[in-house]
Design a protein around this motif. Structure first.
Motif, PDB file in Angstrom:
ATOM      1  N   ALA A   1       3.120  -0.173   0.056  1.00  0.00           N
ATOM      2  CA  ALA A   1       3.548  -0.234   1.453  1.00  0.00           C
ATOM      3  C   ALA A   1       3.989  -1.654   1.775  1.00  0.00           C
ATOM      4  O   ALA A   1       3.359  -2.626   1.348  1.00  0.00           O
ATOM      5  N   ALA A   2       5.100  -1.764   2.522  1.00  0.00           N
ATOM      6  CA  ALA A   2       5.589  -3.098   2.856  1.00  0.00           C
ATOM      7  C   ALA A   2       4.627  -3.818   3.797  1.00  0.00           C
ATOM      8  O   ALA A   2       4.524  -5.037   3.762  1.00  0.00           O
ATOM      9  N   GLY A   3       3.930  -3.050   4.621  1.00  0.00           N
ATOM     10  CA  GLY A   3       2.987  -3.698   5.532  1.00  0.00           C
ATOM     11  C   GLY A   3       3.703  -4.438   6.651  1.00  0.00           C
ATOM     12  O   GLY A   3       3.713  -3.982   7.792  1.00  0.00           O
ATOM     13  N   VAL A   4       4.339  -5.527   6.335  1.00  0.00           N
ATOM     14  CA  VAL A   4       4.991  -6.348   7.359  1.00  0.00           C
ATOM     15  C   VAL A   4       6.247  -5.691   7.921  1.00  0.00           C
ATOM     16  O   VAL A   4       6.783  -6.154   8.930  1.00  0.00           O
ATOM     17  N   VAL A   5       6.762  -4.651   7.276  1.00  0.00           N
ATOM     18  CA  VAL A   5       7.887  -3.897   7.847  1.00  0.00           C
ATOM     19  C   VAL A   5       7.404  -2.456   8.003  1.00  0.00           C
ATOM     20  O   VAL A   5       7.212  -1.745   7.037  1.00  0.00           O
ATOM     21  N   LYS A   6       7.214  -2.072   9.250  1.00  0.00           N
ATOM     22  CA  LYS A   6       6.504  -0.839   9.566  1.00  0.00           C
ATOM     23  C   LYS A   6       7.100   0.396   8.876  1.00  0.00           C
ATOM     24  O   LYS A   6       8.281   0.679   8.997  1.00  0.00           O
TER      25      LYS A   6
END
Lengths: 490, 490
Positions: free
Chosen positions: B29-34
């Motif tokens: 998961a990118a995490g910082v890009v939802k």
């Protein structure tokens, strides 16, 4: 489709470029999406051939492909001071998604050093994780006011290599290695000679400590930057806290590189080889090597000619050639010739009943062979061993195009030692590749640009440029350690 | 890298799926890009192999690739009434670019029917321009609230075919042809059996008159829609005024299709074949077919073993196999086995001094062959003719995986004729492939979904589903012409 007139280079070079693209059905301006383009199938097929060859070279040098997010948090862009200064004015920004205003807007990636730096910091822990050698094939967005198809568009397709290393020396080796990969590709596949060199600070990538480039000579005398390879030092490593534990147990910031080429290579290809009849393609990038146009006068000839055309095509395909049989009923042979010439197909076969009886075909090269042997542009080849013979013709066209481009570069490269002569080269819209001395200051670089529109394309590699030789700056008379390459540029 | 524990399917299927992806280093998961993900090199290499095979099939059926803009004017999305209703809630919107507010915002493409319809209207004039057969490999964005790696992410990679035809019959042929291309790919390459069918109106693509799909059976009993092929009728042709002059000189709107598969196929692949030890790959999609792990106890053995490993690798590559020599010094053989099993490499070779003396190697299959012959999981193979022998092992693994998946599908497909039995299949999180009668109304479809979470996956093709047979709806008792496929779905 209406027949497309192609303006001659002599009359209007910029219009010629547009006409070659339209005539070859390579691309068109999107119109409804500002600054963007549609890459049409024939243009995209050329890009695919470029991609396939480059991708093989990247993998052979140990790189793996991956995919990172299109969107980058705005706060990431601002983490590296020079990077934000360089890219902020060109960003396209997403402020709403899923029907809501976003708390933090996202930029559409203009390049991916920041987001990839973030993930490198998660993946790299030990010197055993290094080097990390990643490439991404992607679309990027840089909002441009003045656009030209392939050369400068708001969205473009490219590859971006991103690597992390345990030492600066190793990163510098990577920067040089990938520039050489680009040079080899340009020479061997695009048949386009390039000069390798180092950019001045003024032309450096925003956030790099050094940018290297390959510069290609276009037919109008201007230079086109065809690829870049950046030594990022520890700039992004520090901004995104990408650290590793070295063999001695201490934590250090990684040393990074990035390097890229884009769909602007298609523009470079056009302006290197094409002529007043339209697109010319080196066979290694031609989506179709040979087009067969069946010629028949009477319906009773049609079946025989079409059968032979498809049989020959099948045999040539077995020899590894990409062959198209243009068997459209509603289009006359002359119109077919015209269309395929504009699409740059290297060899055309005109096939009629008499050729079949003779067991031979008439071939026409898109260009006469350019080297000294002066092969005829049209010749009759036996159907026996035709694939091998055509393979040889294609090899001759490939090497002939490279030889011609090298000759054009040599003919238009000059050493200039006086300011008057320098101004003379670049007056009235002119440009050449000029090797001249420069005092090494940004002030002088910008003064020269303001007066002549010529820029320093690079400090050339010793192997690619003039012999090392000290001298005095063409503009200021101050001492200079080496000649640098000046030209107007795309 | 810390060793990654993999939860068993029996304990927690959803966690198992996450663990397989993490253990195989496929994505995160990118995490910082939802809602977005990073596809890591091993995951991307699988996608590249899928792309290469599909792309060949598309080209063999006459399609050409092109690239259209990422951004779509908001006014385009609203031109087709059902299309905007379906996609508006999921759009990511660019409102600023180049430092200014845009007069008209752009959507990042959620799919490209609208922008491609616009260009089709420019390119199509006569029936001679038809059919127009285009495909695009691209990233698209649909803002999702609940995301799962590969299966549902805000940005994903896909291909979207877009074609225009002179008649509805021809467009319908194309819809069926491309669905069969997807089916063939799923069966022959992914080793994943699928059911072809037609979607109900409720599950149709927003703007289509008919949507066909392939549905695959996942190990937890749920269905995964693995590809869709849409008959767009003249809906987009009318919205974007795409017309042609027919042979009789009259202008008509074109008939269009679109069809796509995406990176969710990687998720489907995982949930079809993988086990509690991690990823299992059919050899046709394995980026590495064979990993060679050198085994040596003493430094004096090392040179001999490494030399033999690289020599064998080189010979196997000549036989067309993708081979990796894992010659890392700092990692023990056991840890290497563990890592490559988690990455799903089909065959491992353990190579030590004794094997070299014996002119034979010990191979271990990632899975025992699954069919009735019950080959051993470990066996000794002579180095003479090793490439051919390993090719046979890989073929057996490929067909064995398909056979096992077909058996699993057959074992978990049931005909259900009473509502109580139907509820029983889907209670407590359960799911199977259930063929049951349905009265054909959307009201009943939604009532069944609300009560059981089971949805109608498709009205199956006669060749893929149960024999045609009239009956009465499982929920309402009303008449039904055929059984339809019910399952919970991803």
């Amino acid at each position: 489709m209406a027949q497309q007139h192609i303006t001659s280079r002599a009359d209007d070079y910029a219009q010629w470029y547009q006409d070659v693209i339209a005539g070859g059905q390579l691309a068109e301006a999107a119109g409804v999406v500002k600054g963007c383009m549609v890459i049409r199938p024939h243009g995209y097929a050329i890009w695919e051939k470029m991609q396939a060859d480059l991708d093989r070279r990247f993998k052979e040098t140990g790189h793996e492909n991956a995919a990172f997010p299109l969107l980058i948090p705005m706060s990431f862009i601002t983490k590296e001071a020079e990077h934000v200064e360089g890219f902020a004015p060109e960003l396209a920004v997403v402020t709403q998604a899923g029907g809501k205003e976003l708390e933090e807007p996202y930029a559409i990636r203009p390049t991916s050093e920041t987001i990839i730096g973030h993930f490198f910091s998660k993946w790299i822990d030990s010197h055993r994780d290094l080097p990390l050698l990643i490439n991404q094939w992607a679309n990027v967005m840089r909002w441009e006011l003045r656009t030209r198809l392939f050369l400068r568009t708001s969205e473009f397709l490219w590859q971006e290599g991103h690597t992390a290393h345990a030492s600066h020396a190793e990163a510098q080796e990577e920067v040089a290695r990938m520039l050489d990969v680009y040079r080899d590709f340009a020479h061997e596949v695009m048949a386009m000679p390039v000069i390798r060199g180092v950019k001045t600070a003024n032309e450096r990538f925003a956030g790099a400590v050094e940018t290297r480039c390959i510069e290609a000579y276009m037919q109008d005398g201007k230079a086109l930057q065809a690829g870049t390879s950046h030594d990022l030092g520890q700039n992004f490593g520090k901004a995104f806290d990408v650290t590793f534990q070295n063999a001695e147990g201490q934590r250090e910031h990684v040393w990074q590189t990035s390097w890229g080429v884009s769909t602007r290579l298609v523009g470079a290809l056009i302006m290197t080889h094409s002529d007043d009849e339209g697109l010319v393609l080196p066979p290694k990038l031609a989506p179709i090597h040979v087009v067969i146009v069946p010629i028949y006068r009477k319906d009773e000839e049609k079946a025989e000619v079409l059968e032979a055309a498809h049989r020959i095509a099948s045999e040539l395909r077995d020899d590894g050639l990409a062959v198209k049989v243009d068997d459209r009923d509603a289009v006359k042979p002359g119109a077919k010739y015209y269309e395929w010439e504009r699409k740059g197909v290297p060899v055309r076969i005109e096939l009629g009943p008499r050729d079949i009886a003779d067991n031979a075909v008439m071939i026409k090269r898109r260009l006469a062979e350019i080297d000294e042997r002066g092969k005829p542009i049209k010749e009759k080849l036996s159907m026996d061993g035709l694939g091998v013979a055509l393979g040889k013709v294609l090899d001759e066209l490939q090497s002939g195009l490279f030889t011609a481009a090298q000759q054009r570069l040599a003919d238009n490269t000059v050493h200039v030692d006086s300011w008057d002569d320098f101004v003379d080269v670049f007056k009235d819209g002119g440009s050449k590749f000029v090797y001249a001395h420069w005092d090494g200051t940004q002030e002088t670089e910008l003064a020269i640009k303001n007066e002549t529109k010529a820029t320093i394309r690079c400090l050339p590699y010793a192997e690619d440029g003039p012999a090392a030789e000290a001298g005095t700056c063409i503009k200021t008379g101050k001492p200079s350690a080496q000649r640098v390459l000046f030209a107007k540029n795309y």
